[in-house]
Design a protein around this motif. Structure first.
Motif, PDB file in Angstrom:
ATOM      1  N   UNK A 199       0.840  -1.200   0.000  1.00 16.81           N
ATOM      2  CA  UNK A 199       0.000   0.000   0.000  1.00 16.81           C
ATOM      3  C   UNK A 199       0.878   1.254   0.000  1.00 16.81           C
ATOM      4  N   UNK A 200       0.684   2.124  -1.004  1.00 17.78           N
ATOM      5  CA  UNK A 200       1.433   3.382  -1.071  1.00 17.78           C
ATOM      6  C   UNK A 200       2.904   3.229  -1.397  1.00 17.78           C
ATOM      7  N   UNK A 201       3.307   2.076  -1.936  1.00 13.36           N
ATOM      8  CA  UNK A 201       4.736   1.846  -2.221  1.00 13.36           C
ATOM      9  C   UNK A 201       5.272   2.819  -3.265  1.00 13.36           C
ATOM     10  N   UNK A 202       4.449   3.210  -4.226  1.00 14.73           N
ATOM     11  CA  UNK A 202       4.867   4.191  -5.245  1.00 14.73           C
ATOM     12  C   UNK A 202       4.556   5.590  -4.719  1.00 14.73           C
ATOM     13  N   UNK A 203       5.530   6.177  -4.041  1.00 19.02           N
ATOM     14  CA  UNK A 203       5.313   7.474  -3.390  1.00 19.02           C
ATOM     15  C   UNK A 203       5.318   8.614  -4.406  1.00 19.02           C
ATOM     16  N   UNK A 204       6.114   8.480  -5.449  1.00 21.33           N
ATOM     17  CA  UNK A 204       6.312   9.581  -6.400  1.00 21.33           C
ATOM     18  C   UNK A 204       5.367   9.433  -7.589  1.00 21.33           C
ATOM     19  N   UNK A 255     -12.272 -12.205  -4.229  1.00 19.55           N
ATOM     20  CA  UNK A 255     -11.815 -11.270  -3.195  1.00 19.55           C
ATOM     21  C   UNK A 255     -11.761  -9.886  -3.840  1.00 19.55           C
ATOM     22  N   UNK A 256     -12.296  -8.866  -3.155  1.00 17.09           N
ATOM     23  CA  UNK A 256     -12.295  -7.494  -3.689  1.00 17.09           C
ATOM     24  C   UNK A 256     -11.234  -6.674  -2.986  1.00 17.09           C
ATOM     25  N   UNK A 257     -10.438  -5.970  -3.757  1.00 15.86           N
ATOM     26  CA  UNK A 257      -9.403  -5.098  -3.191  1.00 15.86           C
ATOM     27  C   UNK A 257      -9.545  -3.725  -3.832  1.00 15.86           C
ATOM     28  N   UNK A 258      -9.787  -2.680  -3.003  1.00 13.02           N
ATOM     29  CA  UNK A 258      -9.887  -1.330  -3.544  1.00 13.02           C
ATOM     30  C   UNK A 258      -8.477  -0.773  -3.686  1.00 13.02           C
ATOM     31  N   UNK A 259      -8.104  -0.412  -4.919  1.00 13.90           N
ATOM     32  CA  UNK A 259      -6.745   0.067  -5.193  1.00 13.90           C
ATOM     33  C   UNK A 259      -6.716   1.582  -5.296  1.00 13.90           C
ATOM     34  N   UNK A 260      -5.811   2.179  -4.533  1.00 13.01           N
ATOM     35  CA  UNK A 260      -5.635   3.635  -4.499  1.00 13.01           C
ATOM     36  C   UNK A 260      -4.368   4.003  -5.257  1.00 13.01           C
ATOM     37  N   UNK A 273       0.821  -0.750  -4.962  1.00 17.59           N
ATOM     38  CA  UNK A 273       1.574  -1.663  -5.821  1.00 17.59           C
ATOM     39  C   UNK A 273       1.224  -3.093  -5.424  1.00 17.59           C
ATOM     40  N   UNK A 274       0.916  -3.914  -6.431  1.00 20.55           N
ATOM     41  CA  UNK A 274       0.641  -5.331  -6.203  1.00 20.55           C
ATOM     42  C   UNK A 274       1.747  -6.140  -6.879  1.00 20.55           C
ATOM     43  N   UNK A 275       2.228  -7.156  -6.195  1.00 21.70           N
ATOM     44  CA  UNK A 275       3.239  -8.041  -6.779  1.00 21.70           C
ATOM     45  C   UNK A 275       2.659  -9.450  -6.807  1.00 21.70           C
ATOM     46  N   UNK A 276       2.688 -10.049  -8.002  1.00 24.02           N
ATOM     47  CA  UNK A 276       2.088 -11.372  -8.223  1.00 24.02           C
ATOM     48  C   UNK A 276       3.191 -12.350  -8.572  1.00 24.02           C
ATOM     49  N   UNK A 277       3.461 -13.287  -7.664  1.00 22.71           N
ATOM     50  CA  UNK A 277       4.488 -14.288  -7.939  1.00 22.71           C
ATOM     51  C   UNK A 277       4.019 -15.642  -7.470  1.00 22.71           C
ATOM     52  N   UNK A 278       4.825 -16.660  -7.735  1.00 22.92           N
ATOM     53  CA  UNK A 278       4.475 -18.013  -7.316  1.00 22.92           C
ATOM     54  C   UNK A 278       3.164 -18.446  -7.939  1.00 22.92           C
ATOM     55  N   UNK A 279       2.321 -19.125  -7.162  1.00 26.47           N
ATOM     56  CA  UNK A 279       1.054 -19.662  -7.680  1.00 26.47           C
ATOM     57  C   UNK A 279       0.123 -18.538  -8.138  1.00 26.47           C
TER      58      UNK A 279
END
Ligand code: MD3
Ligand code: FE
Length: 186
Positions: A4-9, A146-151, A155-161
Motif C-alpha cells: 500500500x502506497x509503495x509508489x510514493x512519487x 476477493x475485492x481489493x480497492x486500489x488507491x 503496488x501489487x506483486x504477483x508471484x508463485x502460484x
C-alpha cells in the motif's frame, strides 16, 4: 502481495506516462474475436503487448507506426525491481510495461496473463489516478472473488502460484485510472 502506497512519487510516474503516450498513443486494441477492449493501452520497453485478429502477443515494434516502443524510464524499472524485492520475489528485470488507461466506463473482465515466456517471473502492477476495485478469483474463474480497492500509489506483486490466477477490474470511481503492469515477457 499488496504494498500500500509503495509508489510514493506518483507525480513523476504520471509525467512519464504522458511522455510515453505522446510517442505511443493509447489505443483500443481488439480481441482476437474482433471486439474492442474498453480500456485503452500502450507499452514501453523492449516489447509491447498487442492484440488483434492475429491473437494476443508481445511485439518488438509498435504495430501502429512501425517504430520501437518508447524506452522504459529508469524510474519505472527501479520501482518494479524494488517492489519485487520488498515482496520477497527477488531481483526482477522487466522488459516491458503495459499501461492501461480506464475512462470512467472502462473495465477489464476476468482473465489470466499467459502471453509471457517465463511464469517464474513475477508481475508488478501500479495504480495511478482514480481508485477502482480489483477482483481476485485465483486458480479458477468462478465463485465470489476477493475485492481489493486500489488507491493511487498502491503496488501489487504477483508471484508463485498467484502469477497464474484469474483477475478482473471494475470501472474506476468516476475518473480516469491508469495501471502500469511490469512483465518479463521475452
Ligand atoms: C494477477 N491489469 O494488464 S492489475 C493486465 O488494473 C491487468 O489494469 C489490471 O490485469 C489493471 O493484465 C489489473 C493487477 C494484475 C496484473 C497482472 C496480473 C494482477 C495480476 C497477472 C497475474 C496475476
Ligand atoms: Fe491481467
Amino acid at each position: 502481495m499488496l504494498l500500500h502506497g509503495f509508489a510514493a512519487t506518483t507525480q513523476q510516474l504520471n509525467a512519464a506516462v504522458e511522455m510515453i503516450s505522446a510517442a505511443a498513443p493509447f489505443r483500443h486494441l481488439k480481441t482476437p474475436g474482433g471486439r474492442p477492449m474498453s480500456a485503452t493501452m500502450t507499452s514501453c520497453g523492449r516489447c509491447g503487448w498487442y492484440s488483434d485478429s492475429q491473437g494476443y502477443r508481445y511485439e518488438r515494434l509498435d504495430p501502429a507506426n512501425g517504430r520501437a516502443w518508447p524506452a522504459m524510464p529508469s524510474t519505472f524499472a527501479a520501482l518494479a525491481h524494488g517492489a519485487s524485492m520488498a515482496a520477497g520475489f527477488g531481483p526482477f528485470e522487466p522488459d516491458t510495461c503495459l499501461i492501461n488507461r480506464y475512462a470512467p466506463s472502462a473495465q477489464m473482465g476476468a482473465h489470466r496473463d499467459a502471453d509471457e515466456r517465463d511464469f517464474s517471473q513475477p508481475i508488478v502492477s501500479v495504480t495511478l489516478g482514480t481508485p477502482a476495485t480489483f477482483l481476485w478469483y485465483g486458480a479458477a474463474r468462478r465463485g465470489s472473488p476477493v475485492k481489493i480497492r486500489l488507491l493511487p500509489g498502491d503496488v501489487l506483486v504477483w508471484g508463485g502460484a498467484a502469477r497464474k490466477g484469474y483477475h478482473a477490474v471494475q470501472k474506476p470511481e468516476g475518473g480516469v485510472r491508469i495501471n502500469l503492469t511490469f512483465r518479463k515477457a521475452l
